[in-house]
Design a protein around this motif. Structure first.
Motif, PDB file in Angstrom:
ATOM      1  N   VAL A  16      31.203 -40.401 -18.949  1.00  0.00           N
ATOM      2  CA  VAL A  16      29.814 -40.837 -19.118  1.00  0.00           C
ATOM      3  C   VAL A  16      29.712 -42.356 -19.027  1.00  0.00           C
ATOM      4  O   VAL A  16      28.806 -42.899 -18.382  1.00  0.00           O
ATOM      5  CB  VAL A  16      29.256 -40.337 -20.466  1.00  0.00           C
ATOM      6  CG1 VAL A  16      27.911 -40.982 -20.769  1.00  0.00           C
ATOM      7  CG2 VAL A  16      29.121 -38.818 -20.444  1.00  0.00           C
ATOM      8  N   ALA A  17      30.650 -43.047 -19.664  1.00  0.00           N
ATOM      9  CA  ALA A  17      30.619 -44.513 -19.636  1.00  0.00           C
ATOM     10  C   ALA A  17      30.775 -45.044 -18.215  1.00  0.00           C
ATOM     11  O   ALA A  17      30.125 -46.011 -17.826  1.00  0.00           O
ATOM     12  CB  ALA A  17      31.717 -45.081 -20.529  1.00  0.00           C
ATOM     13  N   PHE A  18      31.614 -44.392 -17.429  1.00  0.00           N
ATOM     14  CA  PHE A  18      31.893 -44.892 -16.073  1.00  0.00           C
ATOM     15  C   PHE A  18      30.828 -44.465 -15.064  1.00  0.00           C
ATOM     16  O   PHE A  18      30.330 -45.292 -14.292  1.00  0.00           O
ATOM     17  CB  PHE A  18      33.264 -44.394 -15.621  1.00  0.00           C
ATOM     18  CG  PHE A  18      33.703 -44.959 -14.301  1.00  0.00           C
ATOM     19  CD1 PHE A  18      34.232 -46.235 -14.231  1.00  0.00           C
ATOM     20  CD2 PHE A  18      33.587 -44.217 -13.137  1.00  0.00           C
ATOM     21  CE1 PHE A  18      34.643 -46.767 -13.019  1.00  0.00           C
ATOM     22  CE2 PHE A  18      33.982 -44.739 -11.916  1.00  0.00           C
ATOM     23  CZ  PHE A  18      34.510 -46.017 -11.862  1.00  0.00           C
ATOM     24  N   LEU A  19      30.460 -43.182 -15.064  1.00  0.00           N
ATOM     25  CA  LEU A  19      29.568 -42.663 -14.036  1.00  0.00           C
ATOM     26  C   LEU A  19      28.090 -42.839 -14.379  1.00  0.00           C
ATOM     27  O   LEU A  19      27.286 -43.159 -13.502  1.00  0.00           O
ATOM     28  CB  LEU A  19      29.861 -41.177 -13.790  1.00  0.00           C
ATOM     29  CG  LEU A  19      31.264 -40.855 -13.239  1.00  0.00           C
ATOM     30  CD1 LEU A  19      31.437 -39.352 -13.087  1.00  0.00           C
ATOM     31  CD2 LEU A  19      31.496 -41.565 -11.917  1.00  0.00           C
ATOM     32  N   LEU A  53      38.011 -48.585 -22.522  1.00  0.00           N
ATOM     33  CA  LEU A  53      38.113 -48.687 -23.979  1.00  0.00           C
ATOM     34  C   LEU A  53      38.201 -47.308 -24.623  1.00  0.00           C
ATOM     35  O   LEU A  53      39.014 -47.081 -25.529  1.00  0.00           O
ATOM     36  CB  LEU A  53      36.911 -49.454 -24.532  1.00  0.00           C
ATOM     37  CG  LEU A  53      36.816 -49.557 -26.058  1.00  0.00           C
ATOM     38  CD1 LEU A  53      37.987 -50.364 -26.606  1.00  0.00           C
ATOM     39  CD2 LEU A  53      35.492 -50.191 -26.479  1.00  0.00           C
ATOM     40  N   VAL A  54      37.373 -46.384 -24.153  1.00  0.00           N
ATOM     41  CA  VAL A  54      37.383 -45.026 -24.711  1.00  0.00           C
ATOM     42  C   VAL A  54      38.726 -44.349 -24.440  1.00  0.00           C
ATOM     43  O   VAL A  54      39.314 -43.719 -25.328  1.00  0.00           O
ATOM     44  CB  VAL A  54      36.222 -44.199 -24.120  1.00  0.00           C
ATOM     45  CG1 VAL A  54      36.341 -42.735 -24.550  1.00  0.00           C
ATOM     46  CG2 VAL A  54      34.883 -44.766 -24.568  1.00  0.00           C
ATOM     47  N   ILE A  63      38.654 -45.616 -35.635  1.00  0.00           N
ATOM     48  CA  ILE A  63      38.755 -45.672 -34.174  1.00  0.00           C
ATOM     49  C   ILE A  63      37.705 -44.767 -33.531  1.00  0.00           C
ATOM     50  O   ILE A  63      37.016 -45.167 -32.578  1.00  0.00           O
ATOM     51  CB  ILE A  63      40.165 -45.275 -33.712  1.00  0.00           C
ATOM     52  CG1 ILE A  63      41.176 -46.324 -34.173  1.00  0.00           C
ATOM     53  CG2 ILE A  63      40.215 -45.127 -32.192  1.00  0.00           C
ATOM     54  CD1 ILE A  63      42.611 -45.989 -33.823  1.00  0.00           C
ATOM     55  N   LEU A  64      37.536 -43.558 -34.041  1.00  0.00           N
ATOM     56  CA  LEU A  64      36.539 -42.647 -33.490  1.00  0.00           C
ATOM     57  C   LEU A  64      35.121 -43.188 -33.674  1.00  0.00           C
ATOM     58  O   LEU A  64      34.282 -43.075 -32.774  1.00  0.00           O
ATOM     59  CB  LEU A  64      36.676 -41.271 -34.132  1.00  0.00           C
ATOM     60  CG  LEU A  64      37.929 -40.482 -33.783  1.00  0.00           C
ATOM     61  CD1 LEU A  64      37.963 -39.166 -34.544  1.00  0.00           C
ATOM     62  CD2 LEU A  64      38.001 -40.218 -32.282  1.00  0.00           C
ATOM     63  N   ARG A 101      30.232 -45.547 -31.566  1.00  0.00           N
ATOM     64  CA  ARG A 101      29.221 -46.599 -31.654  1.00  0.00           C
ATOM     65  C   ARG A 101      29.099 -47.363 -30.338  1.00  0.00           C
ATOM     66  O   ARG A 101      27.989 -47.696 -29.896  1.00  0.00           O
ATOM     67  CB  ARG A 101      29.563 -47.558 -32.793  1.00  0.00           C
ATOM     68  CG  ARG A 101      28.549 -48.672 -32.992  1.00  0.00           C
ATOM     69  CD  ARG A 101      27.151 -48.121 -33.175  1.00  0.00           C
ATOM     70  NE  ARG A 101      26.165 -49.198 -33.311  1.00  0.00           N
ATOM     71  CZ  ARG A 101      24.859 -49.014 -33.184  1.00  0.00           C
ATOM     72  NH1 ARG A 101      24.384 -47.784 -32.923  1.00  0.00           N
ATOM     73  NH2 ARG A 101      24.028 -50.028 -33.315  1.00  0.00           N
ATOM     74  N   ALA A 102      30.226 -47.638 -29.687  1.00  0.00           N
ATOM     75  CA  ALA A 102      30.190 -48.340 -28.405  1.00  0.00           C
ATOM     76  C   ALA A 102      29.447 -47.524 -27.361  1.00  0.00           C
ATOM     77  O   ALA A 102      28.644 -48.060 -26.582  1.00  0.00           O
ATOM     78  CB  ALA A 102      31.609 -48.642 -27.939  1.00  0.00           C
TER      79      ALA A 102
END
Length: 201
Positions: A124-127, A137-138, A167-168, A173-174
């Motif tokens: 999700v973060a990338f696409l 980071l994830v 960490i989770l 949050r990020a």
């Protein structure tokens, strides 16, 4: 003794004194390399042998009850019964072995869920959010927990559980911040069509 020498080193303003101390320390270290190496190798080999014995014992326990497991919280009592280790341990030093021994099939589901969450978050973060750094980071956070899980029981004890939770939470949050920025910068009709926001100069 060591604390005193350390204090002298940092408090002394004489360059000569510091130089002599550093050279003396290097000489002592070099002249005792065989001793330090033997101590290190003995401890390393002993620790490795003990952990491998615990892993094998844990896998054997899992094979006895692959479906139901031995029950939540059974690790402490079971690990203490290991006859192949020289010392007594309260856990298997392995998060995944612990999950499988205690929960059986449910343990596999928990491991699979963790992998799906990490991989989906990175995807999700990338696409969708177009943030490769966040995707890395994830993945790094997931790998950190996975690698640590192979060498420590990360779900045994409040201190380890706290590390996993932090960490989770940071990863979640990020992703949440990236999601908020995505919706703020993307028109509603583009989101409905599955388009990505255009970068503004």
């Amino acid at each position: 003794g060591v604390a005193g020498l350390t204090a002298v080193f940092f408090l002394s303003r004489l360059y000569t004194v510091r130089t002599v101390m550093v050279l003396t320390g290097l000489y002592l270290l070099y002249s005792n390399v065989p001793f330090f190496s033997s101590v290190y190798e003995q401890n390393l080999n002993f620790s490795a042998r003990e952990r491998l014995a615990l892993y094998e014992y844990g896998v054997w326990l899992w094979e006895q009850r692959m479906i139901t497991g031995w029950g939540w919280g059974s690790t402490t009592d079971l690990a203490r019964l290991a006859s192949t280790t020289q010392l007594v341990y309260p856990h298997f030093h392995h998060t995944f072995v612990q999950l499988l021994v205690e929960a059986g099939v449910v343990g596999w589901l928990m491991i699979g869920t963790f992998l799906v969450i990490v991989l989906n978050g990175a995807r999700v973060a990338f696409l969708r959010f177009r943030q490769p750094a966040l995707s890395v980071l994830v993945i790094a956070g997931g790998l950190t927990l996975a690698i640590a899980g192979f060498f420590e029981a990360m779900l045994y004890g409040a201190d380890r559980i706290m590390v996993v939770s932090i960490i989770l939470c940071l990863m979640t949050r990020a992703l949440k911040i990236a999601e908020e920025e995505f919706y703020e910068s993307t028109p509603a009709f583009e989101i409905s069509r599955g388009l990505q926001p255009e970068h503004q100069s």
